[in-house]
Write a protein that holds these residues in place. Structure first.
Motif, PDB file in Angstrom:
ATOM      1  N   GLN A 124       0.827  -1.206   0.000  1.00 20.82           N
ATOM      2  CA  GLN A 124       0.000   0.000   0.000  1.00 20.82           C
ATOM      3  C   GLN A 124       0.862   1.256   0.000  1.00 20.82           C
ATOM      4  OE1 GLN A 124      -2.497  -0.511   3.470  1.00 20.82           O
ATOM      5  NE2 GLN A 124      -4.169  -1.376   2.258  1.00 20.82           N
TER       6      GLN A 124
ATOM      7  N   TYR B 246     -12.432  13.023   5.452  1.00 17.88           N
ATOM      8  CA  TYR B 246     -12.704  11.581   5.500  1.00 17.88           C
ATOM      9  C   TYR B 246     -12.200  11.044   6.835  1.00 17.88           C
ATOM     10  CZ  TYR B 246     -13.494  12.189   0.518  1.00 17.88           C
ATOM     11  OH  TYR B 246     -13.983  12.628  -0.695  1.00 17.88           O
TER      12      TYR B 246
ATOM     13  N   TYR C 214     -12.632   8.258  10.044  1.00 17.46           N
ATOM     14  CA  TYR C 214     -13.078   6.889  10.294  1.00 17.46           C
ATOM     15  C   TYR C 214     -12.821   6.513  11.755  1.00 17.46           C
ATOM     16  CZ  TYR C 214     -12.829   6.740   5.202  1.00 17.46           C
ATOM     17  OH  TYR C 214     -12.987   7.013   3.859  1.00 17.46           O
TER      18      TYR C 214
ATOM     19  N   ASP D 232      -8.028  -2.278   4.994  1.00 24.53           N
ATOM     20  CA  ASP D 232      -9.124  -2.447   4.031  1.00 24.53           C
ATOM     21  C   ASP D 232      -9.588  -1.085   3.507  1.00 24.53           C
ATOM     22  OD1 ASP D 232      -9.120  -5.197   4.339  1.00 24.53           O
ATOM     23  OD2 ASP D 232     -10.809  -5.225   5.740  1.00 24.53           O
ATOM     24  N   THR D 233      -9.731  -0.125   4.407  1.00 23.69           N
ATOM     25  CA  THR D 233     -10.211   1.200   4.022  1.00 23.69           C
ATOM     26  C   THR D 233      -9.160   1.932   3.191  1.00 23.69           C
ATOM     27  OG1 THR D 233     -11.492   1.262   6.067  1.00 23.69           O
ATOM     28  CG2 THR D 233     -11.265   3.323   4.869  1.00 23.69           C
TER      29      THR D 233
ATOM     30  N   ASP E  31      -7.128   0.520   1.159  1.00 25.30           N
ATOM     31  CA  ASP E  31      -7.288  -0.053  -0.181  1.00 25.30           C
ATOM     32  C   ASP E  31      -8.387   0.683  -0.937  1.00 25.30           C
ATOM     33  OD1 ASP E  31      -5.309  -1.958  -0.384  1.00 25.30           O
ATOM     34  OD2 ASP E  31      -6.538  -3.592   0.410  1.00 25.30           O
ATOM     35  N   ASN E  32      -9.517   0.934  -0.276  1.00 26.80           N
ATOM     36  CA  ASN E  32     -10.618   1.636  -0.924  1.00 26.80           C
ATOM     37  C   ASN E  32     -10.229   3.064  -1.285  1.00 26.80           C
ATOM     38  OD1 ASN E  32     -12.277  -0.620  -0.667  1.00 26.80           O
ATOM     39  ND2 ASN E  32     -13.110   0.062   1.298  1.00 26.80           N
ATOM     40  N   LEU E  33      -9.503   3.736  -0.401  1.00 24.19           N
ATOM     41  CA  LEU E  33      -9.074   5.108  -0.673  1.00 24.19           C
ATOM     42  C   LEU E  33      -8.108   5.156  -1.851  1.00 24.19           C
ATOM     43  CD1 LEU E  33      -8.510   6.392   2.991  1.00 24.19           C
ATOM     44  CD2 LEU E  33     -10.403   6.982   1.453  1.00 24.19           C
TER      45      LEU E  33
END
Length: 263
Positions: free
Chosen positions: A29, A228, A230, A257-258, A260-262
């Motif tokens: 990442q 953003y 969390y 996981d988040t 990855d989405n970002l």
């Protein structure tokens, strides 16, 4: 969505309960972050020297908002160091004498310090978060730039202790809950959001291109500030209210996981 900065709290957020993270996954990442020009920031109440140890390969490339914003480093460059006046330190120490159930350490630029008569149990606990930790005879004779008190209360005393400390300490310093009975007394206005803002200005990154993750009271200002934000599923109520989104547990890589989405 276009993200240029990702900031993570560590304990209970980025780290699992074993005080580690999926290093291979994050390494991939981080390589993608570098490719896209995204800044990675570690924002924690813990000591800078401890935080660096989690990222041995990239510590000289990323930024640290350490000690709840009191010590900020970008790469190898010091960006900001907070400071508590001698008068504030003396006043705080006098007030803390009324709390015999608490453990007390003082944090500075060079090291953290605890009294020589603190228990070995507390020393062993604190050394996890303060890799530079010294026992001293007298808090008033420390030669360092001091910027934070670190306390630990029995959980049953925690909420009332914070209420009392807010009333007694006045406006110069603020107590914030850090999880697990830990409380930091920080200079008012010098918190994680203060550090994030300094780095945003340094890198010219707007709020709506910044993401942050947290779980405790000391994350609230940061979570309120970024676009953003969390909170972990186990986060304190105040952290959940401050964040726009909720994600899963630190033990199932919810932050990764988040990210990855970002990305």
């Amino acid at each position: 969505m276009s993200i240029q900065m990702i900031a993570v709290d560590m304990d209970g957020t980025f780290l699992n309960d074993r005080k580690d993270y999926n290093r291979d996954r994050f390494r991939a990442q981080y390589a993608e972050m570098k490719r896209k020009g995204i800044r990675f920031v570690v924002a924690s109440g813990n000591q800078y020297y401890q935080l660096r140890s989690f990222f041995p390969d990239i510590a000289d490339e990323i930024a640290f908002v350490a000690e709840n914003g009191a010590f900020i480093v970008d790469g190898n460059e010091e960006v900001f160091t907070g400071h508590m006046s001698d008068e504030t330190i003396a006043k705080t120490l006098e007030i803390l004498q009324q709390y015999p159930s608490s453990n007390v350490a003082i944090c500075g630029k060079q090291s953290a310090y605890m009294r020589h008569d603190e228990s070995d149990d507390y020393y062993d606990y604190a050394i996890q978060y303060y890799h530079r930790l010294k026992r001293v005879e007298d808090f008033t004779r420390i030669e360092d730039q001091l910027f934070k008190f670190a306390l630990r209360f029995p959980l049953e005393d925690l909420d009332q202790a914070i209420v009392n400390l807010k009333r007694e300490l006045g406006e110069e310093v603020t107590p914030v809950a850090c999880g697990h009975g830990d409380v930091d007394i920080i200079v008012t206005g010098i918190h994680k959001a203060h550090g994030i803002k300094l780095l945003q200005h340094r890198w010219q990154i707007p709020d709506d291109m910044t993401a942050a993750f947290g779980d405790s009271g000391n994350d609230v200002e940061m979570l309120r500030h970024v676009h953003y934000s969390y909170a972990m599923e186990h986060a304190s109520d105040i952290a959940k209210r401050a964040a726009k989104y909720r994600i899963g547990s630190n033990n199932i890589e919810a932050v990764l996981d988040t990210i990855d989405n970002l990305l």
